[in-house]
Motif scaffolding. Structure first.
Motif, PDB file in Angstrom:
ATOM      1  N   ARG A  59       0.308  -1.283  -0.183  1.00  0.00           N
ATOM      2  CA  ARG A  59       0.290   0.040   0.419  1.00  0.00           C
ATOM      3  C   ARG A  59       1.424   1.477   0.035  1.00  0.00           C
ATOM      4  O   ARG A  59       0.239   2.085   0.045  1.00  0.00           O
ATOM      5  CB  ARG A  59      -0.431  -0.117   1.446  1.00  0.00           C
ATOM      6  CG  ARG A  59      -1.818  -1.155   1.479  1.00  0.00           C
ATOM      7  CD  ARG A  59      -3.091  -1.140  -0.430  1.00  0.00           C
ATOM      8  NE  ARG A  59      -3.757  -2.187   0.061  1.00  0.00           N
ATOM      9  CZ  ARG A  59      -5.365  -2.127   0.816  1.00  0.00           C
ATOM     10  NH1 ARG A  59      -5.216  -1.274   1.400  1.00  0.00           N
ATOM     11  NH2 ARG A  59      -5.886  -2.896   0.278  1.00  0.00           N
ATOM     12  N   ARG A  60       1.816   1.213  -0.132  1.00  0.00           N
ATOM     13  CA  ARG A  60       3.103   2.261  -0.605  1.00  0.00           C
ATOM     14  C   ARG A  60       2.951   3.206  -1.137  1.00  0.00           C
ATOM     15  O   ARG A  60       2.781   2.412  -2.347  1.00  0.00           O
ATOM     16  CB  ARG A  60       4.709   1.869   0.191  1.00  0.00           C
ATOM     17  CG  ARG A  60       4.146   1.148   1.365  1.00  0.00           C
ATOM     18  CD  ARG A  60       5.963   1.496   1.914  1.00  0.00           C
ATOM     19  NE  ARG A  60       6.675   0.653   2.951  1.00  0.00           N
ATOM     20  CZ  ARG A  60       7.223  -0.153   2.976  1.00  0.00           C
ATOM     21  NH1 ARG A  60       8.034  -0.760   2.686  1.00  0.00           N
ATOM     22  NH2 ARG A  60       6.724  -0.638   4.841  1.00  0.00           N
ATOM     23  N   GLY A  61       3.504   4.379  -1.262  1.00  0.00           N
ATOM     24  CA  GLY A  61       2.361   5.405  -2.127  1.00  0.00           C
ATOM     25  C   GLY A  61       1.329   5.727  -2.487  1.00  0.00           C
ATOM     26  O   GLY A  61       0.210   6.648  -3.955  1.00  0.00           O
ATOM     27  N   THR A  62       0.298   5.133  -1.767  1.00  0.00           N
ATOM     28  CA  THR A  62      -0.962   5.033  -1.913  1.00  0.00           C
ATOM     29  C   THR A  62      -1.618   6.488  -1.359  1.00  0.00           C
ATOM     30  O   THR A  62      -2.496   6.603  -1.344  1.00  0.00           O
ATOM     31  CB  THR A  62      -1.764   3.222  -2.023  1.00  0.00           C
ATOM     32  OG1 THR A  62      -1.849   3.858  -0.829  1.00  0.00           O
ATOM     33  CG2 THR A  62      -1.452   2.830  -2.975  1.00  0.00           C
ATOM     34  N   GLY A  63      -1.261   7.106  -0.331  1.00  0.00           N
ATOM     35  CA  GLY A  63      -1.762   8.027   0.431  1.00  0.00           C
ATOM     36  C   GLY A  63      -2.354   7.919   1.841  1.00  0.00           C
ATOM     37  O   GLY A  63      -2.463   8.257   2.599  1.00  0.00           O
ATOM     38  N   TYR A  64      -1.768   6.483   2.061  1.00  0.00           N
ATOM     39  CA  TYR A  64      -2.320   5.993   3.182  1.00  0.00           C
ATOM     40  C   TYR A  64      -1.390   6.374   4.907  1.00  0.00           C
ATOM     41  O   TYR A  64      -1.962   6.470   6.009  1.00  0.00           O
ATOM     42  CB  TYR A  64      -2.581   4.797   3.402  1.00  0.00           C
ATOM     43  CG  TYR A  64      -3.650   4.072   2.803  1.00  0.00           C
ATOM     44  CD1 TYR A  64      -4.785   4.077   3.429  1.00  0.00           C
ATOM     45  CD2 TYR A  64      -3.745   2.818   1.710  1.00  0.00           C
ATOM     46  CE1 TYR A  64      -5.739   3.777   2.788  1.00  0.00           C
ATOM     47  CE2 TYR A  64      -4.510   2.273   0.998  1.00  0.00           C
ATOM     48  CZ  TYR A  64      -5.877   2.793   1.391  1.00  0.00           C
ATOM     49  OH  TYR A  64      -6.674   2.194   0.528  1.00  0.00           O
ATOM     50  N   GLY A  65      -0.315   5.976   4.768  1.00  0.00           N
ATOM     51  CA  GLY A  65       1.426   6.678   5.888  1.00  0.00           C
ATOM     52  C   GLY A  65       0.559   7.909   5.256  1.00  0.00           C
ATOM     53  O   GLY A  65       1.021   8.578   6.834  1.00  0.00           O
ATOM     54  N   GLU A  66       0.806   9.153   4.774  1.00  0.00           N
ATOM     55  CA  GLU A  66       0.348  10.738   4.379  1.00  0.00           C
ATOM     56  C   GLU A  66      -1.155  10.685   5.548  1.00  0.00           C
ATOM     57  O   GLU A  66      -0.497  11.717   6.435  1.00  0.00           O
ATOM     58  CB  GLU A  66      -0.009  10.894   3.391  1.00  0.00           C
ATOM     59  CG  GLU A  66      -0.070  12.758   3.819  1.00  0.00           C
ATOM     60  CD  GLU A  66       0.233  13.288   1.885  1.00  0.00           C
ATOM     61  OE1 GLU A  66      -0.325  14.155   2.197  1.00  0.00           O
ATOM     62  OE2 GLU A  66       0.746  12.839   1.276  1.00  0.00           O
ATOM     63  N   MET A  67      -2.255   9.823   5.198  1.00  0.00           N
ATOM     64  CA  MET A  67      -3.570   9.823   5.864  1.00  0.00           C
ATOM     65  C   MET A  67      -2.934  10.160   7.181  1.00  0.00           C
ATOM     66  O   MET A  67      -3.915  10.686   8.156  1.00  0.00           O
ATOM     67  CB  MET A  67      -4.081   8.950   5.331  1.00  0.00           C
ATOM     68  CG  MET A  67      -5.707   9.386   6.160  1.00  0.00           C
ATOM     69  SD  MET A  67      -6.741   8.015   5.333  1.00  0.00           S
ATOM     70  CE  MET A  67      -6.059   8.108   3.725  1.00  0.00           C
ATOM     71  N   VAL A  68      -2.695   8.684   8.138  1.00  0.00           N
ATOM     72  CA  VAL A  68      -2.472   8.542   9.138  1.00  0.00           C
ATOM     73  C   VAL A  68      -1.501   9.619   9.668  1.00  0.00           C
ATOM     74  O   VAL A  68      -1.866   9.729  11.208  1.00  0.00           O
ATOM     75  CB  VAL A  68      -2.065   7.200   9.268  1.00  0.00           C
ATOM     76  CG1 VAL A  68      -0.484   7.085   9.699  1.00  0.00           C
ATOM     77  CG2 VAL A  68      -1.935   6.446  11.022  1.00  0.00           C
ATOM     78  N   CYS A  69      -0.214  10.076   9.534  1.00  0.00           N
ATOM     79  CA  CYS A  69       0.094  10.847   9.814  1.00  0.00           C
ATOM     80  C   CYS A  69       0.046  12.209   9.946  1.00  0.00           C
ATOM     81  O   CYS A  69       0.148  13.182  11.557  1.00  0.00           O
ATOM     82  CB  CYS A  69       1.670  11.315   8.892  1.00  0.00           C
ATOM     83  SG  CYS A  69       2.627   9.811   9.125  1.00  0.00           S
ATOM     84  N   ARG A  70      -0.967  12.837   9.333  1.00  0.00           N
ATOM     85  CA  ARG A  70      -1.893  13.726   8.801  1.00  0.00           C
ATOM     86  C   ARG A  70      -2.623  13.773  10.266  1.00  0.00           C
ATOM     87  O   ARG A  70      -2.437  15.287  11.198  1.00  0.00           O
ATOM     88  CB  ARG A  70      -2.333  14.326   8.035  1.00  0.00           C
ATOM     89  CG  ARG A  70      -1.873  14.844   6.762  1.00  0.00           C
ATOM     90  CD  ARG A  70      -2.466  15.362   5.975  1.00  0.00           C
ATOM     91  NE  ARG A  70      -2.224  15.493   4.630  1.00  0.00           N
ATOM     92  CZ  ARG A  70      -1.698  16.724   4.220  1.00  0.00           C
ATOM     93  NH1 ARG A  70      -1.391  17.718   5.443  1.00  0.00           N
ATOM     94  NH2 ARG A  70      -0.732  16.970   3.288  1.00  0.00           N
ATOM     95  N   LEU A  71      -2.889  12.682  10.678  1.00  0.00           N
ATOM     96  CA  LEU A  71      -4.315  12.416  11.749  1.00  0.00           C
ATOM     97  C   LEU A  71      -2.956  13.280  13.015  1.00  0.00           C
ATOM     98  O   LEU A  71      -3.931  13.813  13.996  1.00  0.00           O
ATOM     99  CB  LEU A  71      -4.740  11.538  11.978  1.00  0.00           C
ATOM    100  CG  LEU A  71      -5.415  11.173  12.917  1.00  0.00           C
ATOM    101  CD1 LEU A  71      -6.566  11.855  12.740  1.00  0.00           C
ATOM    102  CD2 LEU A  71      -5.966   9.175  13.132  1.00  0.00           C
ATOM    103  N   VAL A  72      -2.646  11.928  13.161  1.00  0.00           N
ATOM    104  CA  VAL A  72      -1.085  12.278  14.621  1.00  0.00           C
ATOM    105  C   VAL A  72      -0.871  13.190  15.240  1.00  0.00           C
ATOM    106  O   VAL A  72      -0.884  14.511  15.690  1.00  0.00           O
ATOM    107  CB  VAL A  72      -0.412  10.831  14.303  1.00  0.00           C
ATOM    108  CG1 VAL A  72       0.857  11.468  15.893  1.00  0.00           C
ATOM    109  CG2 VAL A  72      -0.695   9.351  14.130  1.00  0.00           C
ATOM    110  N   LEU A  73      -0.373  13.991  13.612  1.00  0.00           N
ATOM    111  CA  LEU A  73       0.337  15.188  13.609  1.00  0.00           C
ATOM    112  C   LEU A  73      -0.718  16.560  14.100  1.00  0.00           C
ATOM    113  O   LEU A  73      -0.168  17.714  14.466  1.00  0.00           O
ATOM    114  CB  LEU A  73       1.081  15.639  12.527  1.00  0.00           C
ATOM    115  CG  LEU A  73       2.357  15.127  12.225  1.00  0.00           C
ATOM    116  CD1 LEU A  73       2.986  15.315  10.649  1.00  0.00           C
ATOM    117  CD2 LEU A  73       3.565  15.643  13.413  1.00  0.00           C
ATOM    118  N   GLY A  74      -1.699  16.570  13.299  1.00  0.00           N
ATOM    119  CA  GLY A  74      -3.329  17.249  14.079  1.00  0.00           C
ATOM    120  C   GLY A  74      -2.817  17.741  14.865  1.00  0.00           C
ATOM    121  O   GLY A  74      -3.051  18.752  15.639  1.00  0.00           O
ATOM    122  N   ASP A  75      -3.278  16.202  16.081  1.00  0.00           N
ATOM    123  CA  ASP A  75      -3.447  15.980  16.770  1.00  0.00           C
ATOM    124  C   ASP A  75      -2.521  16.334  18.475  1.00  0.00           C
ATOM    125  O   ASP A  75      -2.721  17.452  18.841  1.00  0.00           O
ATOM    126  CB  ASP A  75      -3.958  14.606  17.392  1.00  0.00           C
ATOM    127  CG  ASP A  75      -4.626  14.643  18.456  1.00  0.00           C
ATOM    128  OD1 ASP A  75      -5.549  15.138  19.296  1.00  0.00           O
ATOM    129  OD2 ASP A  75      -3.702  14.063  20.259  1.00  0.00           O
TER     130      ASP A  75
END
Length: 116
Positions: A59-75
């Motif tokens: 699933r690399r390169g599909t945006g899932y890692g970015e999605m979870v990082c945005r969530l954690v960093l935002g919190d």
């Protein structure tokens, strides 16, 4: 989660049950499988740290890692005011992701006491 970390980020210092790793976020793919995780680890009131980021190889390169990082960093930004990744400088894919998220690299050296 442990299986995903073992396969996708085996050298991660953050893992379930490790002292200082406070909480985890994860993203599931359309098939319901856990495909990316990230942790709030070793944070303090002045800065939150994201660690233990892992994305399933298929699933690399599909945006899932970015999605979870945005969530954690935002919190972490909301609760601490500042956030930073704990990442090895040799992990170029992670560094590129963090730069896409607007973070700047500031190298930090660390040392350990012998026998500690």
């Amino acid at each position: 989660m442990s299986a995903l970390l073992a396969a996708a980020a085996p050298s991660s210092w953050a893992a379930p049950g490790v002292a200082g790793v406070r909480r985890w976020a994860g993203v599931r793919g359309d098939d319901g499988d856990l495909v990316a995780v990230a942790a709030d680890a070793w944070s303090c009131p002045q800065v939150g740290f994201v660690a233990g980021v892992a994305t399933a190889a298929r699933r690399r390169g599909t945006g899932y890692g970015e999605m979870v990082c945005r969530l954690v960093l935002g919190d972490l930004l909301a609760s601490c005011g500042r956030a930073a990744p704990m990442v090895d400088t040799a992990n170029h894919a992670a560094l590129a992701l963090y730069e896409r998220l607007g973070l700047r690299v500031r190298p930090l050296a660390a040392a350990a006491l012998e026998g500690a």
